[in-house]
Design an enzyme around this catalytic site. Structure first.
Site, PDB file in Angstrom:
ATOM      1  N   VAL A   1      38.804  29.672  40.540  1.00  0.00           N
ATOM      2  CA  VAL A   1      39.480  28.394  40.309  1.00  0.00           C
ATOM      3  C   VAL A   1      39.919  27.724  41.606  1.00  0.00           C
ATOM      4  O   VAL A   1      40.669  26.744  41.569  1.00  0.00           O
ATOM      5  CB  VAL A   1      40.703  28.575  39.387  1.00  0.00           C
ATOM      6  CG1 VAL A   1      40.265  29.019  38.007  1.00  0.00           C
ATOM      7  CG2 VAL A   1      41.698  29.553  39.978  1.00  0.00           C
ATOM      8  N   GLY A   2      39.480  28.222  42.732  1.00  0.00           N
ATOM      9  CA  GLY A   2      39.851  27.567  43.978  1.00  0.00           C
ATOM     10  C   GLY A   2      39.688  28.473  45.166  1.00  0.00           C
ATOM     11  O   GLY A   2      39.488  29.679  45.042  1.00  0.00           O
TER      12      GLY A   2
ATOM     13  N   ASP B   1      58.133  25.002  54.453  1.00  0.00           N
ATOM     14  CA  ASP B   1      56.857  24.300  54.334  1.00  0.00           C
ATOM     15  C   ASP B   1      56.842  23.461  53.057  1.00  0.00           C
ATOM     16  O   ASP B   1      55.929  23.555  52.242  1.00  0.00           O
ATOM     17  CB  ASP B   1      55.701  25.300  54.330  1.00  0.00           C
ATOM     18  CG  ASP B   1      54.361  24.645  54.684  1.00  0.00           C
ATOM     19  OD1 ASP B   1      54.381  23.523  55.237  1.00  0.00           O
ATOM     20  OD2 ASP B   1      53.316  25.245  54.412  1.00  0.00           O
TER      21      ASP B   1
ATOM     22  N   LYS C   1      39.959  33.436  48.090  1.00  0.00           N
ATOM     23  CA  LYS C   1      39.717  32.762  46.824  1.00  0.00           C
ATOM     24  C   LYS C   1      40.816  33.077  45.815  1.00  0.00           C
ATOM     25  O   LYS C   1      41.552  34.045  45.942  1.00  0.00           O
ATOM     26  CB  LYS C   1      38.370  33.187  46.246  1.00  0.00           C
ATOM     27  CG  LYS C   1      37.172  32.609  46.992  1.00  0.00           C
ATOM     28  CD  LYS C   1      35.890  32.888  46.239  1.00  0.00           C
ATOM     29  CE  LYS C   1      34.703  32.194  46.912  1.00  0.00           C
ATOM     30  NZ  LYS C   1      33.436  32.403  46.150  1.00  0.00           N
ATOM     31  N   VAL C   2      40.869  32.213  44.784  1.00  0.00           N
ATOM     32  CA  VAL C   2      41.827  32.390  43.693  1.00  0.00           C
ATOM     33  C   VAL C   2      41.057  32.446  42.382  1.00  0.00           C
ATOM     34  O   VAL C   2      40.174  31.625  42.131  1.00  0.00           O
ATOM     35  CB  VAL C   2      42.852  31.235  43.653  1.00  0.00           C
ATOM     36  CG1 VAL C   2      43.876  31.478  42.563  1.00  0.00           C
ATOM     37  CG2 VAL C   2      43.518  31.084  44.999  1.00  0.00           C
TER      38      VAL C   2
ATOM     39  N   TYR D   1      42.269  31.326  53.484  1.00  0.00           N
ATOM     40  CA  TYR D   1      42.633  32.745  53.427  1.00  0.00           C
ATOM     41  C   TYR D   1      41.759  33.523  52.463  1.00  0.00           C
ATOM     42  O   TYR D   1      41.540  34.706  52.631  1.00  0.00           O
ATOM     43  CB  TYR D   1      44.096  32.862  53.003  1.00  0.00           C
ATOM     44  CG  TYR D   1      44.693  34.225  53.229  1.00  0.00           C
ATOM     45  CD1 TYR D   1      44.714  35.163  52.202  1.00  0.00           C
ATOM     46  CD2 TYR D   1      45.225  34.575  54.453  1.00  0.00           C
ATOM     47  CE1 TYR D   1      45.268  36.417  52.394  1.00  0.00           C
ATOM     48  CE2 TYR D   1      45.788  35.829  54.654  1.00  0.00           C
ATOM     49  CZ  TYR D   1      45.800  36.748  53.629  1.00  0.00           C
ATOM     50  OH  TYR D   1      46.357  37.984  53.825  1.00  0.00           O
TER      51      TYR D   1
END
Length: 952
Positions: free
Chosen positions: A637-638, A755, A644-645, A642
Site C-alpha cells: 500500500v505504499g 516533525d 515498503k508498507v 526506508y
C-alpha cells in the site's frame, strides 16, 4: 545410579500424592494455567498445582473452587483466554489498570453464571462487548470503562435484573441506546440499576422515551459527550430517584420538558452545549440542586427567572449564552452556599449590586459581555476576596471610574494553582531518587494514579479543605478494608482535555517501603469498586513488586532448609527434584533467550540501547509474513525511502499497516527504536496507535493501526479524492492540535514531535486526525522541561527558525510547525512552492482592513466561498501567532486547541461533536492511491538535515 533408580519411583509417588492432596479443583487449575500461558508478568508465586492451597497472589478460593481473581496494576500483558469460562464458580473478576491487557472479551464469558462483579477498568480491551454478557444473571457491578470497546451496547444487558452499576464510559461505543422492542430486551428493563455511565462514547440517535419509567431507581444518568440528537424525553421526569443528570455536550434539540422539575432529588443538572430551544426551563421545586449548567443553547429570551432565588443549596450557577436579560436581584448573592455565578454572553443590564450579605463562600461572579452600566460594590466587606469580571459591559467602555476599569474590566489570566498534601507536622525525609517522602515523612515507593471527577461539583481546585476532606476519606476507606496504607497524598489539581477535574494520587505503604501484590490489588479494588463516589480512578502499573518477590524467596529458602533437616531420604528426593528443576530452568532460559525480541540488539551500533517498552506486541517474522500474505504485491500500500508498507489482517480480524524496512538497511536504527519506545507509551484518540513490531531475522518492522484515508497532504493536494470543506478542516485542525497537546502536557514523559507536517497527520475512516511518525521525536524528562539542546532535524518549510539558529528544541518548535500546517489548510499549498514560502505569501497578501483579510486570491477555492469571514480571520490570526519568530510569543498547544474550539463555535460548529460517520460524504472521484503510506512514507526520517549522532 542405583540410588536414583530406587528414589525415582518414590519421587513420582510423592508428587502424585501431593497432587491428589491438592486443594484446588482440577478444572479451575487448568483454567488458571490457560490464563497464565497467555499473560506476561503474572505473580511469581503462580507455581505448582495448588493455587488455593499455596495462596497464589490475587486468587481467593472457597472449598477448593476459585471464587475471586483480583490482579490490578501489576502490568499484566496479553489477552483474556476463552478458557476463563471453566472458572464456573468465579464471583469476582477484577483486572483493572493493566493497560496492556488487550484484544476482545471472549464470548465464553457468558458461561460464568456465578459472576457478580466484573471490573475491567482502564485496560486496553477492544472490539464489541459480547452479547453473551446478558447471561450473567448474578451480575451486580459491570465496569468496562476506559477501554477501547466499539460497536453498539448489547441489548442483552437489559436481562441483568440484579445490576446495580453499569459503567461503559470512555470507550468508542456507537449506535443507539437499546430499549425493549418485541421479543428483544433493552436497558429500560434495568429498573433496579442505580448508575448509567455512558459518557465520552459515540452514541447517536435520540434518547429513547422508553428508556425511562416510574419503576426505575436510577440515581446517576451520565450521557455527556456523545452524538445524541432529538428531544429530551418527557419520561425522564418519571425517574424521581435521579440525583445527577448529565446530558451536556451532545446535539439535543427542542424544548426541555416542563416536567423536568419533578426531579426533586437532583443535585447536579447539566444541559449545556446542546441545541435546545423553547423557554428557559423552570427549575422551581428542585430544592436540592447545587450545580446547574444550561449554557450555550438557543433558549428563547427571558428575564432573570424567579427560580434562581429558590435554590437554597445552590453552589454554582452556570448559564452562559442563554439569552437572559434584565437586572440581577441582589438577593441572588445571599444564597448561603453560593460559590460561583457565571452568566457570560447574555443581556443582563442595569446596576450590579451584590450587597453586604452575600455568601461567605462566594468566589466568582463572571458577567462579561452583558449590558451592565454600573456596579455598586459592597463597602462593608470590601476586603472579601470575590473575583468580579465585567469585561465587555458598557461600564467598561463608557466612562467607568478608573478603579472600576482597572479592577473589574480586565479578563484575568489563567493561573496554575498548585497543591500538594503537606507533611503532617514533620520534616520531609531526604529519600533516594527512586523513593518519595510521604506526608508522614517516610521514604517509600507509593502506588500512583489519577482521580478523574465525573462532575465539576466543586467550584475550584484551590479549596484546601476539599483536598483535606478527600484525603481523610481515602485513608479511612483503606483502613476500613484492612489495607496496609500509611498515608495518602493528593497533588497537581488540573483539568483534562475535556475539562474534567483531575488529581494525582499517591498511596504510601505501611510497615515497609513497598506494597506487595495483595496490597496493590486490594487498594485498586477499593478504588475501582465505585458505588457512590463522584470520581473514578485510573491506576498506574506498580513497578516495585520485585521487592516483595525477594522476601518470598527468603521464606522459601527457609522452608527448604527445614525440610532438608528432616531426613536424608527426603533430602535426596529434594536434591533430585532440584536437579530436575535446574535443568528445566536452564531449558526455560534458553527458550526465553531465543524468544527475546532484543536478544541480538547491538547497543554499540547507532541504534542505541535496548528499547524500554510498555505494551507493544512483539510479532515474529513468520506471523507478519502470514498476515500480509507473504508480503504480496496486492497488499503493498505504499513505499518510501526506508522501505515498503503492507496492509495486513491479524488473526482477530484487525487491519494493520506493516512498515518493513529494506533488508540490510541500517538507516534509521535509532529512529526505529525511538518510535517503538515512544508509541508504546502514548495512547490518545488523535495519536496513531502502535500495535507491535518485529525485530528478528534482520528485519525491522513496525505494525500500526490501519488508517484508511491517507495523509492530510493527500487530501489537500487532491490525490486521495476526498474533498475537505471548511468545517472538516477545522475539525482536522482541532484533532491534530489535541494530539500534540496530549504529547506536550499529558504524556509521561512529555514528548516533542519535532516533525509536524501535513504528511504526518493521518485521517481515519471518519476523517479524524491522528498525529503520526515519531522517528525524530524527543522525550522531555523533568530536568529538560525548559529546552533540550540537540542537532537540528526536521523538514524544510516547517522548521522553527529559533530552533534552527540556537539548536534548542522546545514544545514551541512543534507550535511553529503546526502554524505552517494551518497555512496549508487555508491554501492547500505546500510550505515552499516554486521558491515561495507560504507564511510570507499570506503576510504579504493580507489586509486586515478588508473583509476576509483580502486573502480570497490565496485561499483554496474549495473553501473560499463556503467559510464564514469572521471564523477565517480568527483562524489566520491564530496561524500567524503560531509562527511568531520568537518561541515565547507563540501560544502553547493547549491555547491553540482552545483557540480552534472558539473558532469552531464562531462558525456555528460544536467542537466536541464527532466527525462524519464515514468519509464518503466528502469523497469525489478517487485519484491515485487510497492509502496513507504513499510517496512520503512514515519511514522517511531523513527530513531536511543529515542524521544526528547516536547521542542526539
Amino acid at each position: 545410579m542405583m540410588v536414583l533408580r530406587i528414589l525415582f519411583p518414590l519421587l513420582v509417588a510423592l508428587i502424585q500424592s501431593l497432587v491428589i492432596a491438592a486443594l484446588t479443583d482440577q478444572q479451575d487449575f487448568d483454567a488458571l494455567q490457560s490464563l497464565k500461558k497467555l499473560w506476561e508478568n503474572v505473580p511469581p508465586n503462580w507455581e505448582g498445582a495448588d493455587p488455593c492451597g499455596n495462596g497464589w497472589d490475587g486468587i481467593e478460593c472457597i472449598n477448593s473452587r476459585v471464587v475471586s481473581i483480583k490482579l490490578l496494576s501489576i502490568n499484566l500483558t496479553g489477552q483474556l483466554s476463552s478458557d476463563i469460562q471453566e472458572l464456573s464458580e468465579l464471583e469476582t473478576l477484577d483486572l483493572s489498570y493493566n493497560k496492556d491487557l488487550t484484544g476482545s472479551l471472549p464470548t465464553t464469558i457468558g458461561n460464568m453464571t456465578k459472576l457478580s462483579n466484573l471490573f475491567l477498568v482502564g485496560c486496553g480491551f477492544s472490539g464489541p462487548i459480547p452479547s453473551s454478557i446478558g447471561s450473567l444473571q448474578e451480575l451486580v457491578f459491570l465496569s468496562l470503562n476506559s477501554n477501547r470497546f466499539s460497536g453498539s451496547i448489547p441489548p442483552s444487558i437489559g436481562l441483568l435484573s440484579k445490576l446495580f452499576w453499569l459503567d461503559l464510559a470512555d470507550n468508542k461505543l456507537s449506535g443507539t441506546i437499546p430499549v425493549s422492542e418485541g421479543t428483544t430486551t433493552g436497558l429500560d428493563k434495568l429498573v433496579h440499576t442505580k448508575h448509567f455511565h455512558f459518557r465520552k462514547n459515540q452514541l447517536s440517535g435520540e434518547i429513547p422515551s422508553q428508556l425511562f419509567n416510574s419503576d426505575m431507581t436510577l440515581k446517576h444518568l451520565l450521557l455527556e459527550n456523545n452524538l445524541l440528537t432529538g428531544n429530551i424525553p418527557s419520561t425522564l421526569g418519571l425517574v424521581q430517584t435521579l440525583e445527577i443528570v448529565r446530558l451536556d455536550k451532545n446535539s439535543l434539540n427542542g424544548s426541555v420538558p416542563p416536567n423536568l422539575n419533578n426531579l426533586t432529588s437532583v443535585l447536579e443538572l447539566y444541559l449545556a452545549n446542546n441545541k435546545l430551544t423553547g423557554p428557559l426551563p423552570n427549575l422551581t421545586g428542585m430544592n436540592l440542586l447545587y450545580y446547574v449548567d444550561l449554557s450555550n443553547n438557543s433558549f428563547a429570551a427571558s428575564y432573570v427567572p424567579a427560580w434562581f432565588l429558590t435554590l437554597e443549596k445552590l453552589t454554582s450557577l452556570i448559564m452562559e449564552d442563554t439569552r437572559i436579560q434584565g437586572p440581577l436581584p441582589v438577593s441572588l448573592f445571599s444564597l448561603i452556599q453560593l460559590q460561583k455565578v457565571v452568566l457570560r454572553n447574555n443581556k443582563i443590564n442595569g446596576t450590579l449590586t451584590i450587597g453586604s450579605s452575600y455568601s461567605n463562600r462566594l468566589q466568582l461572579i463572571d458577567l462579561r459581555n452583558n449590558t451592565i452600566d454600573h456596579f455598586r460594590p459592597s463597602t462593608e466587606r470590601a476586603g472579601q476576596n470575590v473575583q468580579i469580571i465585567l469585561a465587555g459591559n458598557p461600564i467598561c467602555v463608557e466612562g467607568g471610574t478608573e478603579t472600576e476599569t482597572e479592577t473589574y474590566c480586565s479578563i484575568p489570566q489563567p493561573t496554575n494553582d498548585s497543591y500538594s498534601t503537606p507533611p503532617e507536622n514533620c520534616t520531609p525525609s531526604s529519600c533516594s531518587p527512586d523513593q518519595i517522602s510521604s506526608p508522614t515523612c517516610k521514604c517509600a515507593h507509593p502506588y500512583t494514579g489519577i482521580i478523574i471527577f465525573r462532575t465539576p461539583f466543586f467550584s475550584n481546585l484551590r479549596d484546601k479543605s476539599f483536598f483535606a476532606s478527600l484525603q481523610k476519606e481515602l485513608i479511612l476507606t483503606f483502613k476500613f478494608n484492612n489495607l496496609p496504607v500509611d498515608s495518602v497524598s493528593l497533588s497537581n489539581p488540573t483539568n483534562d482535555l475535556d475539562d474534567y477535574p483531575v488529581l494525582n494520587l499517591q498511596v504510601f505503604p505501611s510497615g515497609q517501603n513497598y506494597f506487595n501484590r495483595t496490597g496493590i490489588s486490594g487498594i485498586g479494588f477499593v478504588l475501582s469498586n465505585q458505588t457512590f463516589k463522584p470520581y473514578f480512578f485510573i491506576g498506574e502499573n506498580y513497578g516495585y513488586l520485585d521487592l516483595a518477590t525477594g522476601s518470598s524467596k527468603s521464606s522459601s529458602s527457609g522452608i527448604i532448609i527445614g525440610a532438608a533437616a528432616g531426613g536424608s531420604v527426603l533430602f535426596l528426593l529434594l536434591l533430585t527434584a532440584g536437579i530436575y528443576a535446574f535443568r528445566q530452568k536452564r531449558r526455560a532460559e534458553v527458550a526465553a533467550k531465543k524468544n527475546d525480541p532484543f536478544g541480538s540488539w547491538d547497543p554499540k551500533t547507532n541504534s542505541g540501547g535496548v528499547p524500554q517498552l510498555k505494551g507493544a506486541r512483539c510479532f515474529s517474522f513468520e506471523e507478519l509474513k502470514k498476515y500480509t500474505n507473504n508480503f504480496s504485491e496486492v497488499n503493498d500500500v505504499g513505499s518510501g525511502g526506508y522501505g515498503k508498507v503492507y496492509r495486513g489482517t491479524l488473526s482477530n480480524g484487525q487491519l494493520v499497516a506493516v512498515k518493513r524496512a529494506r533488508q540490510g538497511s541500517r538507516q534509521g536504527g535509532l529512529e526505529f527504536k525511538t518510535e517503538i519506545e515512544l508509541l508504546s507509551r502514548v495512547h490518545h484518540k488523535n495519536v496513531v496507535s502502535l500495535v507491535g513490531f518485529c525485530f528478528e531475522q534482520g528485519e525491522q518492522m513496525l505494525v500500526y493501526e490501519y488508517i484508511a484515508n491517507g495523509t492530510l497532504k493527500d487530501s489537500l493536494s487532491g490525490r486521495s479524492g476526498i474533498r475537505l470543506d471548511w468545517m472538516r478542516r477545522l475539525r482536522i485542525a482541532l484533532g491534530a492540535a489535541r494530539g500534540l497537546q496530549y504529547l506536550h502536557d499529558l504524556a509521561d514523559p512529555p514528548v516533542i514531535h519535532r516533525d509536524v507536517k501535513s504528511t504526518n497527520i493521518l485521517l481515519d475512516e471518519r476523517l479524524n486526525a491522528k498525529v503520526a511518525d515519531f522517528g525524530l521525536s524527543k522525550l522531555m524528562g523533568e530536568p529538560e522541561r525548559g529546552h533540550v539542546t540537540t542537532q537540528v532535524k526536521g523538514t524544510m518549510g516547517y522548521l522553527d527558525p529559533e530552533y534552527y539558529m540556537t539548536q534548542q528544541l522546545t514544545e514551541k518548535s512543534d507550535v511553529y510547525g503546526f502554524g505552517v500546517l494551518l497555512h496549508e489548510l487555508l491554501t492547500a499549498r505546500s510550505p515552499i512552492e516554486k521558491g515561495k514560502y507560504i507564511v510570507r505569501e499570506v503576510k504579504l497578501a493580507m489586509d486586515k482592513t478588508k473583509e476576509m483579510y483580502n486573502l480570497q486570491q490565496i485561499l483554496d477555492p474549495i473553501i473560499a466561498s463556503s467559510m464564514a469571514a469572521r471564523s477565517l480571520e480568527k483562524f489566520v490570526d491564530l496561524a500567524l501567532k503560531c509562527v511568531e519568530e520568537s518561541g515565547v510569543d507563540r501560544p502553547t498547544m493547549s491555547e491553540v486547541a482552545k483557540g480552534i474550539e472558539n473558532i469552531m463555535e464562531l462558525a456555528g460548529l460544536n467542537p466536541n461533536a464527532e466527525s462524519a460517520s464515514t468519509s464518503a460524504s466528502y469523497e469525489g472521484e478517487k485519484k491515485g492511491s487510497e492509502n496513507p503510506y504513499t510517496n512520503e512514507s512514515l519511514f522517511d526520517y531523513s527530513g531536511a538535515y543529515p542524521p544526528s549522532s547516536a547521542h542526539d
